[in-house]
Write a protein that holds these residues in place. Structure first.
Motif, PDB file in Angstrom:
ATOM      1  N   PRO A 151      85.936 -83.868  -5.058  1.00 48.23           N
ATOM      2  CA  PRO A 151      85.643 -82.623  -4.321  1.00 48.23           C
ATOM      3  C   PRO A 151      84.311 -82.643  -3.581  1.00 48.23           C
ATOM      4  O   PRO A 151      84.172 -81.984  -2.552  1.00 48.23           O
ATOM      5  N   ARG A 152      83.322 -83.353  -4.129  1.00 51.39           N
ATOM      6  CA  ARG A 152      82.061 -83.441  -3.408  1.00 51.39           C
ATOM      7  C   ARG A 152      81.392 -84.780  -3.702  1.00 51.39           C
ATOM      8  O   ARG A 152      81.785 -85.462  -4.648  1.00 51.39           O
ATOM      9  N   GLU A 153      80.385 -85.113  -2.900  1.00 56.27           N
ATOM     10  CA  GLU A 153      79.736 -86.420  -3.008  1.00 56.27           C
ATOM     11  C   GLU A 153      78.283 -86.327  -3.460  1.00 56.27           C
ATOM     12  O   GLU A 153      77.543 -87.312  -3.380  1.00 56.27           O
ATOM     13  N   GLY A 154      77.885 -85.160  -3.891  1.00 63.37           N
ATOM     14  CA  GLY A 154      76.532 -84.977  -4.412  1.00 63.37           C
ATOM     15  C   GLY A 154      76.485 -83.618  -5.069  1.00 63.37           C
ATOM     16  O   GLY A 154      77.432 -82.825  -4.943  1.00 63.37           O
ATOM     17  N   PRO A 155      75.385 -83.317  -5.770  1.00 59.84           N
ATOM     18  CA  PRO A 155      75.313 -82.027  -6.451  1.00 59.84           C
ATOM     19  C   PRO A 155      75.287 -80.852  -5.476  1.00 59.84           C
ATOM     20  O   PRO A 155      74.736 -80.956  -4.386  1.00 59.84           O
ATOM     21  N   GLY A 156      75.873 -79.738  -5.911  1.00 65.46           N
ATOM     22  CA  GLY A 156      75.857 -78.533  -5.087  1.00 65.46           C
ATOM     23  C   GLY A 156      76.907 -77.568  -5.585  1.00 65.46           C
ATOM     24  O   GLY A 156      77.814 -77.954  -6.330  1.00 65.46           O
ATOM     25  N   GLU A 157      76.769 -76.300  -5.191  1.00 63.42           N
ATOM     26  CA  GLU A 157      77.738 -75.263  -5.574  1.00 63.42           C
ATOM     27  C   GLU A 157      77.701 -74.166  -4.516  1.00 63.42           C
ATOM     28  O   GLU A 157      76.719 -74.028  -3.786  1.00 63.42           O
ATOM     29  N   PRO A 158      78.771 -73.378  -4.436  1.00 64.34           N
ATOM     30  CA  PRO A 158      78.815 -72.331  -3.396  1.00 64.34           C
ATOM     31  C   PRO A 158      77.621 -71.375  -3.460  1.00 64.34           C
ATOM     32  O   PRO A 158      77.155 -70.896  -2.416  1.00 64.34           O
ATOM     33  N   ALA A 159      77.097 -71.122  -4.655  1.00 70.90           N
ATOM     34  CA  ALA A 159      75.971 -70.199  -4.778  1.00 70.90           C
ATOM     35  C   ALA A 159      74.741 -70.708  -4.028  1.00 70.90           C
ATOM     36  O   ALA A 159      73.926 -69.909  -3.552  1.00 70.90           O
ATOM     37  N   ASP A 160      74.610 -72.024  -3.898  1.00 74.29           N
ATOM     38  CA  ASP A 160      73.471 -72.574  -3.140  1.00 74.29           C
ATOM     39  C   ASP A 160      73.583 -72.190  -1.667  1.00 74.29           C
ATOM     40  O   ASP A 160      72.600 -71.811  -1.031  1.00 74.29           O
ATOM     41  N   VAL A 161      74.787 -72.319  -1.134  1.00 73.22           N
ATOM     42  CA  VAL A 161      75.011 -71.988   0.279  1.00 73.22           C
ATOM     43  C   VAL A 161      74.752 -70.502   0.499  1.00 73.22           C
ATOM     44  O   VAL A 161      74.069 -70.108   1.455  1.00 73.22           O
ATOM     45  N   ALA A 162      75.290 -69.663  -0.395  1.00 72.83           N
ATOM     46  CA  ALA A 162      75.127 -68.210  -0.243  1.00 72.83           C
ATOM     47  C   ALA A 162      73.649 -67.828  -0.308  1.00 72.83           C
ATOM     48  O   ALA A 162      73.166 -67.001   0.487  1.00 72.83           O
ATOM     49  N   TRP A 163      72.931 -68.447  -1.233  1.00 73.29           N
ATOM     50  CA  TRP A 163      71.491 -68.155  -1.372  1.00 73.29           C
ATOM     51  C   TRP A 163      70.736 -68.556  -0.104  1.00 73.29           C
ATOM     52  O   TRP A 163      69.940 -67.780   0.432  1.00 73.29           O
ATOM     53  N   ARG A 180      73.644 -64.565  10.396  1.00 73.33           N
ATOM     54  CA  ARG A 180      74.481 -63.464  10.882  1.00 73.33           C
ATOM     55  C   ARG A 180      75.957 -63.812  10.722  1.00 73.33           C
ATOM     56  O   ARG A 180      76.326 -64.988  10.659  1.00 73.33           O
ATOM     57  N   PRO A 181      76.833 -62.800  10.705  1.00 72.49           N
ATOM     58  CA  PRO A 181      78.267 -63.082  10.521  1.00 72.49           C
ATOM     59  C   PRO A 181      78.847 -64.002  11.585  1.00 72.49           C
ATOM     60  O   PRO A 181      79.823 -64.690  11.342  1.00 72.49           O
ATOM     61  N   ASP A 182      78.235 -64.012  12.794  1.00 69.62           N
ATOM     62  CA  ASP A 182      78.784 -64.851  13.882  1.00 69.62           C
ATOM     63  C   ASP A 182      77.966 -66.126  14.089  1.00 69.62           C
ATOM     64  O   ASP A 182      77.987 -66.718  15.174  1.00 69.62           O
ATOM     65  N   ALA A 183      77.274 -66.568  13.067  1.00 71.18           N
ATOM     66  CA  ALA A 183      76.352 -67.704  13.219  1.00 71.18           C
ATOM     67  C   ALA A 183      77.076 -69.000  13.581  1.00 71.18           C
ATOM     68  O   ALA A 183      78.206 -69.245  13.157  1.00 71.18           O
ATOM     69  N   ARG A 184      76.377 -69.836  14.355  1.00 66.14           N
ATOM     70  CA  ARG A 184      76.829 -71.207  14.666  1.00 66.14           C
ATOM     71  C   ARG A 184      76.138 -72.131  13.664  1.00 66.14           C
ATOM     72  O   ARG A 184      74.908 -72.214  13.622  1.00 66.14           O
ATOM     73  N   ILE A 185      76.969 -72.805  12.877  1.00 64.58           N
ATOM     74  CA  ILE A 185      76.433 -73.597  11.756  1.00 64.58           C
ATOM     75  C   ILE A 185      76.825 -75.055  11.925  1.00 64.58           C
ATOM     76  O   ILE A 185      77.943 -75.364  12.367  1.00 64.58           O
ATOM     77  N   CYS A 186      75.916 -75.940  11.558  1.00 64.53           N
ATOM     78  CA  CYS A 186      76.237 -77.370  11.486  1.00 64.53           C
ATOM     79  C   CYS A 186      76.151 -77.812  10.021  1.00 64.53           C
ATOM     80  O   CYS A 186      75.146 -77.551   9.362  1.00 64.53           O
ATOM     81  N   ASP A 187      77.214 -78.444   9.525  1.00 67.69           N
ATOM     82  CA  ASP A 187      77.164 -79.076   8.197  1.00 67.69           C
ATOM     83  C   ASP A 187      76.941 -80.567   8.448  1.00 67.69           C
ATOM     84  O   ASP A 187      77.878 -81.313   8.746  1.00 67.69           O
ATOM     85  N   ALA A 188      75.669 -80.972   8.385  1.00 65.45           N
ATOM     86  CA  ALA A 188      75.293 -82.351   8.714  1.00 65.45           C
ATOM     87  C   ALA A 188      75.519 -83.234   7.493  1.00 65.45           C
ATOM     88  O   ALA A 188      74.997 -82.945   6.422  1.00 65.45           O
ATOM     89  N   ALA A 189      76.309 -84.316   7.672  1.00 63.80           N
ATOM     90  CA  ALA A 189      76.695 -85.193   6.558  1.00 63.80           C
ATOM     91  C   ALA A 189      77.522 -84.388   5.548  1.00 63.80           C
ATOM     92  O   ALA A 189      77.175 -84.269   4.379  1.00 63.80           O
ATOM     93  N   CYS A 190      78.636 -83.878   6.051  1.00 63.29           N
ATOM     94  CA  CYS A 190      79.467 -82.943   5.262  1.00 63.29           C
ATOM     95  C   CYS A 190      80.209 -83.628   4.126  1.00 63.29           C
ATOM     96  O   CYS A 190      80.755 -82.945   3.247  1.00 63.29           O
ATOM     97  N   GLY A 191      80.271 -84.982   4.117  1.00 62.62           N
ATOM     98  CA  GLY A 191      81.060 -85.652   3.085  1.00 62.62           C
ATOM     99  C   GLY A 191      82.494 -85.143   3.137  1.00 62.62           C
ATOM    100  O   GLY A 191      83.059 -84.933   4.222  1.00 62.62           O
ATOM    101  N   PRO A 192      83.111 -84.917   1.968  1.00 61.58           N
ATOM    102  CA  PRO A 192      84.501 -84.455   1.953  1.00 61.58           C
ATOM    103  C   PRO A 192      84.662 -82.953   2.236  1.00 61.58           C
ATOM    104  O   PRO A 192      85.745 -82.410   2.046  1.00 61.58           O
ATOM    105  N   GLY A 193      83.594 -82.295   2.687  1.00 58.07           N
ATOM    106  CA  GLY A 193      83.720 -80.907   3.143  1.00 58.07           C
ATOM    107  C   GLY A 193      83.563 -79.867   2.048  1.00 58.07           C
ATOM    108  O   GLY A 193      84.026 -78.721   2.192  1.00 58.07           O
ATOM    109  N   ALA A 194      82.845 -80.210   0.994  1.00 60.38           N
ATOM    110  CA  ALA A 194      82.733 -79.311  -0.156  1.00 60.38           C
ATOM    111  C   ALA A 194      82.090 -77.975   0.174  1.00 60.38           C
ATOM    112  O   ALA A 194      82.390 -76.968  -0.476  1.00 60.38           O
TER     113      ALA A 194
END
Ligand code: SAM
Length: 240
Positions: free
Chosen positions: A17-29, A37-51
């Motif tokens: 599911p993922r290639e390094g430590p992390g959890e959804p709460a980290d992203v939310a924080w 903002r709700p319409d933000a443009r986001i880049c997931d750099a080195a997304c791995g398997p997209g966790a």
């Protein structure tokens, strides 16, 4: 590393599911600290398997996530998970070449491939006004790591303590809005599925596969034994 080694590596890592430590709460924080903002443009750099893509989309439900990784197999997995969502663009790419503009650049456990100062300097031109970068980075939590811990991180001699990390951020011309250490749950979110995969592959494993399983097992054991002395620190930073 030989082709056989990498084949064994992907036998171990395929579809985790993922290639390094992390959890959804980290992203939310981080999104909260950054004021995403709700319409933000986001880049997931080195997304791995997209966790982290689901949590990034949850932080910006009317926004857009561009996710990239240099390893095609990981990108294919991320596409299978989230590629049907019109709010995503998931592709093979080099994170050092992102152009933006992005309101948030998220990078879980991969800035060290470029170096903290180098990555932050490179990404400045890819940030929208008031744009923010959130990244997690291995750090020492003690001045006196054990020999075993030092040996475990020998491939990353540039690893610093958290004061050193802040110094890199300042040197790159950024200020840190907030930082926090990843939780044990974030680490187990990576290591528990890895444990299960090791147990499945171990019977009869020889050669490169046995070596890859040994390395992964030793890495998880080291973190579990010494997690008070090192870990990942998540930083939310903005150009000063
Ligand atoms: C420790 S993994 C973390 C992956 C993902 N963020 C996660 O948390 O599951 C590091 C990732 O960085 C990717 N990577 C390393 N250098 C890269 C580069 N220059 N451009 C894009 N991806 C890169 C690797 O392929 C790998 O997927």
């Amino acid at each position: 590393m030989s082709a056989a080694y990498w084949e064994a590596f992907f036998d171990l890592h395929r579809d985790l599911p993922r290639e390094g430590p992390g959890e959804p709460a980290d992203v939310a924080w981080a999104a909260d600290v950054a004021g995403v903002r709700p319409d933000a443009r986001i880049c997931d750099a080195a997304c791995g398997p997209g966790a982290d893509i689901a949590a990034l989309l949850a932080a910006a439900p009317q926004g857009h996530v561009t996710a990239m990784d240099k390893v095609e197999a990981f990108v294919a997995q991320a596409q299978a998970r989230h590629g049907q969502d019109p709010r995503t663009d998931i592709r093979t790419g080099d994170m050092s070449k992102i152009t933006g503009p992005y309101d948030l650049i998220w990078c879980a456990g991969a800035v060290y491939f470029l170096g903290v100062t180098e990555a932050l300097r490179l990404w400045r031109k890819a940030l929208a006004p008031q744009g923010t970068i959130a990244f997690s980075q291995p750090c020492w939590f003690t001045d006196t790591p054990s020999e075993a811990a030092r040996a475990g991180w020998a491939d990353y001699p540039a690893m610093t303590d958290e004061a050193g990390l802040q110094a890199h951020i300042t040197k790159a011309g950024y200020h840190c809005l907030a930082s926090r250490r990843l939780s044990d749950a974030a680490w187990e979110g990576y290591y528990s599925p890895l444990d299960a995969r090791i147990a499945k592959l171990r019977p009869g494993a020889t050669g490169d596969l046995a070596a890859v399983l040994d390395e992964a097992e030793a890495e998880a054991a080291l973190w579990r034994a010494e997690r008070a002395t090192f870990g990942y620190t998540l930083c939310v930073v903005r150009p000063a």
